[in-house]
Every structure is written in C-alpha cells, then in structure tokens.
Design a protein around this motif. Sequence first.
Motif, PDB file in Angstrom:
ATOM      1  N   ASN A   1       0.829  -1.211   0.000  1.00 31.73           N
ATOM      2  CA  ASN A   1       0.000   0.000   0.000  1.00 31.73           C
ATOM      3  C   ASN A   1       0.862   1.259   0.000  1.00 31.73           C
ATOM      4  O   ASN A   1       0.573   2.224  -0.712  1.00 31.73           O
TER       5      ASN A   1
ATOM      6  N   LYS B   1     -10.961  -3.159  -2.063  1.00 33.52           N
ATOM      7  CA  LYS B   1     -10.318  -3.952  -3.088  1.00 33.52           C
ATOM      8  C   LYS B   1     -11.242  -5.000  -3.685  1.00 33.52           C
ATOM      9  O   LYS B   1     -11.976  -5.655  -2.967  1.00 33.52           O
TER      10      LYS B   1
ATOM     11  N   PHE C   1      -5.147  -3.964   3.780  1.00 32.25           N
ATOM     12  CA  PHE C   1      -4.953  -3.281   5.046  1.00 32.25           C
ATOM     13  C   PHE C   1      -5.488  -4.073   6.243  1.00 32.25           C
ATOM     14  O   PHE C   1      -4.854  -4.149   7.299  1.00 32.25           O
TER      15      PHE C   1
HETATM   16  P1  ADP Z   1      -6.091  -2.080  -1.712  1.00 27.63           P
HETATM   17  O1  ADP Z   1      -4.728  -1.596  -1.375  1.00 27.63           O
HETATM   18  O2  ADP Z   1      -6.065  -3.380  -2.384  1.00 27.63           O
HETATM   19  O3  ADP Z   1      -6.935  -1.106  -2.455  1.00 27.63           O
HETATM   20  P2  ADP Z   1      -6.458  -1.920   1.124  1.00 27.63           P
HETATM   21  O4  ADP Z   1      -7.579  -2.362   2.021  1.00 27.63           O
HETATM   22  O5  ADP Z   1      -5.117  -2.432   1.461  1.00 27.63           O
HETATM   23  O6  ADP Z   1      -6.865  -2.356  -0.323  1.00 27.63           O
HETATM   24  O7  ADP Z   1      -6.397  -0.362   1.092  1.00 27.63           O
HETATM   25  C1  ADP Z   1      -7.547   0.384   0.815  1.00 27.63           C
HETATM   26  C2  ADP Z   1      -7.199   1.731   0.236  1.00 27.63           C
HETATM   27  O8  ADP Z   1      -6.665   2.589   1.230  1.00 27.63           O
HETATM   28  C3  ADP Z   1      -6.174   1.724  -0.860  1.00 27.63           C
HETATM   29  O9  ADP Z   1      -6.747   1.456  -2.113  1.00 27.63           O
HETATM   30  C4  ADP Z   1      -5.614   3.153  -0.806  1.00 27.63           C
HETATM   31  O10 ADP Z   1      -6.446   4.025  -1.546  1.00 27.63           O
HETATM   32  C5  ADP Z   1      -5.739   3.477   0.649  1.00 27.63           C
HETATM   33  N1  ADP Z   1      -4.451   3.331   1.342  1.00 27.63           N
HETATM   34  C6  ADP Z   1      -4.021   2.280   2.064  1.00 27.63           C
HETATM   35  N2  ADP Z   1      -2.789   2.493   2.549  1.00 27.63           N
HETATM   36  C7  ADP Z   1      -2.407   3.694   2.094  1.00 27.63           C
HETATM   37  C8  ADP Z   1      -1.213   4.505   2.245  1.00 27.63           C
HETATM   38  N3  ADP Z   1      -0.162   4.076   2.933  1.00 27.63           N
HETATM   39  N4  ADP Z   1      -1.207   5.729   1.648  1.00 27.63           N
HETATM   40  C9  ADP Z   1      -2.271   6.159   0.923  1.00 27.63           C
HETATM   41  N5  ADP Z   1      -3.401   5.456   0.754  1.00 27.63           N
HETATM   42  C10 ADP Z   1      -3.469   4.243   1.324  1.00 27.63           C
END
Ligand code: ADP
Length: 628
Positions: free
Chosen positions: A35, A96, A126
Amino acid sequence: MKKKQFKSESKRLLDLMIHSIYTNKDIFLRELISNASDALDKLYYASLTDKKLKVKKDKLEIFIELNKENRTIKVIDNGCGMNKEELENNLGTIAKSGTLAFKEMMNTDKAKNKDIDIIGQFGVGFYSAFMVSKKIEVTSKKDDEEANTWISDGVDGYTIKKGDKEKRGTEITLYLKDDTEEENFSEYLEEFKINELIKKYSDYISYPIKMEVLTRSLKEGSKEDYEEKREVTTLNSMVPIWKRPQSEVTDEEYNDFYKDKYYDFENPLKTITTSVEGMTSYKAILFIPSKAPYDFYTKEYEKGLSLYSNGVMIMDKCKELLPDYFSFVKGVVDTEDLSLNISREMLQQTKTVQVIAKNIESKINKELLKMQEENKDEYIKFFETFGTGIKFGVYSDYGMNKDKLKDLLMFYSAKNKKLITLKEYVENMKEGQEAIYYASGATTDKIDKLPQVEQVKEKDYDILYLTDYVDEFCLNTLMEYDSKKFENVSNGKLNLESDEEKDKTKKLNDDNKDLLEYLKDNLDVNEVRFTNILKSHPVCFTSKGDISIEMEKVINAMPTDETIKSEKILEINANHKIADKLKKLYKEDKDELLKYAKILYSEACLIEGLPVEDPTELSNLICEVMTK
Ligand code: ADP
C-alpha cells in the motif's frame, strides 16, 4: 467523539482477521508495504503532470520503526496520503475487488468448513494488520490539507480525529496483540524478523524500505574491538526480479515472486522470461498458472499484465498486452520506451504497447508449442485447464486468429484414449482416409456408444470425441487442417460404404419409398431412410446442413430467445429385424406402425441426448407393444 461502525460487508472480514484463523500472519507487512509503495507511485505519477506537487523521486521512501516498550510497529511513507474523506472511504469499507471476492467466498461452504487457507488467494490488504494488532492508528496528510488520525480496535468500529503530522504521507501504527501460549506476536518487534520478511516479500519494491538497525563493525584501527551503532539502513535491494540477470535468479525465487504477487499456493506451471532490445525494448516475466484462478470463468476475472515504466508501475492490469485467448497468463512487463507522463487513455493507443503485445503473444505461442513438443504431459495438463479459452480464440473474431492457434489445439482421440493434437491425428491417418472424423456428446463414454461411431471405427479410422460446448464451433471455424476436412460422424453424407452397399441401400429405399414418406410425414424429421451406416444398432439420427444436432443443443441451452433446429434424418438399420417389421406393418396395420415409429424416433432422441417430448406417452407405448 462518535464512533463509526464499519460497513457491514467489511465486518465479517474484520472478524476473521481479528480472530485470525489464517496461519500465515506474516503477510500483514507485505500488504502495508505494498500500500505504501502504491501511495508513492501515485504521488510520483501525479507529480509528473502537476508541478505544484514538488516531488523528488529520490526522497520517496518507506520507513519502519519498532518500539519494544510500547509494542508498536510503525510503517511510514511520504506518498500521496489521504484526507479525512479518503480515510473514511478507504479504511472503513472494503476497497479492493480481491477483498470483495474474498468476502463472497467466505459465504461458501468451503469457508464454513474452516478451510481458511483460501485467504492466501486474495489480497486482503490493510485489514490483514488486524491479525497481529489489537489497535491500529493511521495518521495521514494529503498535500496542504490537515492531517487526520483514524483509530480502530477492529471490533467496535473506528473514529477519526484531527491528527498531528507535518509532512505529506501516511503513518500507520500497529499496537501488537499480547502473546498467548499458541501465538507469539513479539517476534515482529525483532529487527531480524522484519528484515527477513522484507527480504522475502518486499525485496523488489522500487522505493527504499528503511529501518534503524543495530550494526556491529570493527572499531577504527582495531582488529578485535567491535563497536555497535544504530544506523538507518535500506532493507530491500529495490531491484525488481525482472531486472536481475536471469542467470542469477533461481527457479524458487521466480516461484515465490509468482505466489506472492498473484496469491497462489501452487508454483506456476511455466515461467517465461524475455528481454528484448531494439526499436522497442522491454523485459517481461510471464507465468502460466497450474490451476485456473477461482474466478477465471466469471465475468469478474480481469486479464492483463502489470505494466511498469522503468521500475515504476503505471498500470496493474494492462489488458491491451494480452489477447483474450491467453487471458490466463499473469506477469509483468517493464519498458523504458513509455513516458511516465502518458495518460492511461493514451497508453492504450500507443504503438509501443501494441508492439510489445504482439511480441508477447508470439512468445507465449512459441513457448506453448515448445512445451507440447518437449513435455507432453505438462502440456496436456495445461490444455485441460485453459484449452477452452484457446478453442474459443479460434472461433471468435470470425476466425481471424485460427491459423495462429490451430496447432495448440488438442482433442480426445478414440484410439489413443487421450488428448492429441490435430497434427498427430493427421500423421496417423489411414490409407484412403480423407477426412478428420469427430463426434460430439456429453462425455467420451457416451460418444463411444453412439451408433454413428461404429461405421468409422470399423474402417479403423480414429475419431476425435468432442465434449466441450465450444469444440464443434471451433472445428467449423477451422474447416480443415492440413487440407483435410473435418467430418462429423453424424453427418448424413459420410460416404464410407462400398459401392455395392450403396446400391443395395438405394434399391431398398426406392422399393419402400411410400413407407418412408409415410413415416416422415408423421414424425418431426426431414427424412426417414434405411441405412447401411449402422452395424448393430437399430436406429439413429444424422443431420444434413450446417447445423449439427450437438450445435442445436448448445445454442438452445444458451440463455437467449434464439432457438435453432438441425435438419434431422432418422436412419433405420437396413439389416436389422426392425426394418422387416416396419415393412410388414405398413401393409397390415398402419396404426401399429405409427406406434413403432414413435418409439424408434424417441430412441434416436435419447441416444443424442435430446429431450423426449412426451415421456409418459412413450412409456405407455412401449408397454403396449411389450404386452401384445
Ligand atoms: P487495496 O490496497 O487493495 O486497495 P487496502 O484495504 O489495502 O486495499 O487499502 C484500501 C485503500 O486505502 C487503498 O486502495 C488506498 O487508496 C488506501 N491506502 C491504504 N494504505 C495507504 C497509504 N499508505 N497511503 C495512501 N493510501 C493508502
């Protein structure tokens, strides 16, 4: 401050994560780093068109901080960050598509059976951090906006408050769970453990992943005195696996890369690496999975290769890089010939992408043919898994790609009792055999019992048994292979009898013209005739025209209003006792004749797997005749 609840669809997933049935908890770090890397990519990508963003590529980084006293791990990035709304939308719901699919899967029986290892097939993102944390805080700042902190212990929802952060980016703090008898979470506070996880899962991330570690080195001027220092070190090599010299990468490393990136438990069936220098230069790693992904045959499946421009990801699934018939291929393409500035819409039309796609297509084709040549069993396994798509590729786009694909095809051979290629069929054709024979049906066993098959077998010709709904359409598109036409054994004009036999049958049909005409008028067929093509069986259908009986079944089973009908011939075995019986009844008892005719017609339907219109009537008729 008011606590907000997670969206209900996220809750179940969260529950699972908190109660963490998944054995491989280690992956949480990979997910957070991935991420963070995406956030850095996003910022860098945006900065290329928006100069206000002032981004220096070499300052983009991911930082990890361990604190044994507080039992916390921090993952910090200086990427695009999130504002309040984004924190809410991204972390409060399932973002996601993989996660969503995961959620759907959780409702299936498999999941209820606690066969939870399927988690690994999905990018759980996440939320996986809740496997190891009792509380998570995410402080994030986007551009010039205010910073906010999102806090959750998973169970009771989350809160968002004003945060304290000066620089753009995201800081995630995990408060590790307490150790229990079965589970040890403290190991994640050890530098060597984190180092090991980064090496294993995130080595190729193209931004530095830094951590302050204790280093030991000889004191200046001394040969035995060491000094220990805390130093910030970069843990990952940052060289993507496809950029490393091929000779230095082990099979195991390729396999691990594949499994981690595409959430598969099994090694790929085949790994293809390619490096091209020239007008268009690129490097690619392509994988053919051993098994079809769980959603491969659904609308949700998206084909495509990840497209990188010199190490920076531009697009996760660039569908323009793969033709539909190779949609099972996974992998990465990295080229220096694409400017990062390019918009996604433009990308799809650029020559570079088209050239790479074309090269990749022929590379895959070549490698598959090589596998077919060198490792038949492996190829058969491949074809059993993904062959339908290739057959579909022959048939779709008006057969545009049939010549490219025809040698990849395999069909079940009656003689060999396994899949063979068309080339193998033709090589083993008999003296005097002119056509490639095939027969269609639900299973190879059922086809093997078809009356029509007998006459071809008697000649010692091989027959391809087609059991896939697309098979016959595929062969119809090909029309011929190596100048040999394809012939359906159920085609009314097979022409396998000797002249003598033909004359005999012709005479029989001429002599009984009225009888046959009478039967035709009373049955739902285009013709009734005495035949020599049947050896031991009394009756069967053949068809004339372009639509075979099998195609009639396939098309009518499709969920459209369209129905079609093949032109059927009811073939009655000229040498069977039933032929004499019919002749006799025609003279003596026409009512009785019609009952016989209906039964014979229904038999032919049953043999073909066609529905019998009135089974009750048929049952009564049979008993009536039996008890005469
Ligand atoms: P995915 O990464 O597959 O979309 P996640 O549940 O891991 O699913 O994350 C959800 C969303 O949160 C991501 O699509 C991103 O937009 C945002 N996100 C997560 N971590 C970060 C980060 N470190 N910086 C910016 N945005 C983040």
